[in-house]
Enzyme design. Sequence first.
Site, short mmCIF file in Angstrom:
data_model
loop_
_atom_site.label_atom_id
_atom_site.label_comp_id
_atom_site.label_asym_id
_atom_site.label_seq_id
_atom_site.Cartn_x
_atom_site.Cartn_y
_atom_site.Cartn_z
N HIS A 30 0.84 -1.21 0.00
CA HIS A 30 0.00 0.00 0.00
C HIS A 30 0.87 1.26 0.00
CE1 HIS A 30 -2.85 -2.94 1.92
NE2 HIS A 30 -3.63 -2.42 0.97
N ASP A 48 -3.69 -7.53 -7.88
CA ASP A 48 -5.08 -7.90 -8.14
C ASP A 48 -5.39 -7.52 -9.58
OD1 ASP A 48 -5.85 -8.77 -5.43
OD2 ASP A 48 -5.35 -6.72 -4.91
O1 PAF Z 1 -8.09 -4.04 -3.46
C1 PAF Z 1 -8.74 -3.72 -2.44
O2 PAF Z 1 -8.21 -3.52 -1.34
C2 PAF Z 1 -10.25 -3.62 -2.54
O3 PAF Z 1 -10.78 -4.57 -3.40
C3 PAF Z 1 -10.75 -2.21 -2.90
C4 PAF Z 1 -10.29 -1.82 -4.29
C5 PAF Z 1 -10.23 -1.21 -1.88
C6 PAF Z 1 -12.28 -2.17 -2.88
O4 PAF Z 1 -12.79 -2.49 -1.63
#
Ligand code: PAF
Length: 279
Positions: A35, A150
Amino acid sequence: MPPAIARTRAELRTILEGSQRVSFVPTMGALHDGHRQLMQHARPFGDVLVASVFVNPTQFAPGEDFDAYPRTFDADLATCESVGVDVVFAPEVETMYPHGLIETVSIDPGPLGAILEGASRPAHFRGVLTVVSKLFGLVRPDVAVFGEKDYQQLVLIRQMATELATGVEIVGCPTEREASGLARSSRNVYLSDDDRRRAPALHAALQAGAAVGPDGAEAVLAAARRVLDDAAVTPDYVALTDADLGEPVPGQQARLLIAARVGEPRLIDNISVNLGLGA
Ligand code: PAF
């Protein structure tokens, strides 16, 4: 400086009043170095950097880990501060779903939402696209950054942003990895010591597949499966697609995607493949 915190729609609008270009990183919290990388990637795209922290119930099926999903808000705030996030939007479920969770309006992800991850998690991408579209409506970003880990989510969000003319530019960010090659994920905290020894096989399999890309699709899939086999990792799928998750085209850039349960957690990972014409 600590980020401003908005809990409600009104607080968010007040804080963002008069902002010029807004860049946005949606998250479900439990923030890790992956993140941090998304936020650093997003920073130069806007004057104001917003991150959301919201564990979205509609993308979890009954029996999945919604209740157990790690919630670490104080640590998340410290992470946001360390990378210069200006605003953290951390709404309650009622703020995001004022009419309750059985919605009358939601976003249909279309056929791409039913393959790969969607095959084992049928309601997942409807929940993801619905909450992302709500977040876009509330944050009104110019640019939003999502991780390539993802990959199917990234492709679907990009498709939604274009087809629904959201005006939000979607930017993908390369996957952040541990030294072992394991892709960083909030769910890695569920891995036991033994799982941790086997989990890097996903990335090793992707690399083995990509290395024989010039030999064609069959060689790629066989090489990846061999590595997983040797590590006693049984995949849910090993799939080769084009960059938009369609049929792979020999001679073009392809995507190799793997999902596998390693102990309790289900892990996913992917890599870009230079696909040759094959034998
Ligand atoms: O990737 C994620 O953490 C989630 O799928 C998101 C994009 C924040 C949506 O809840």
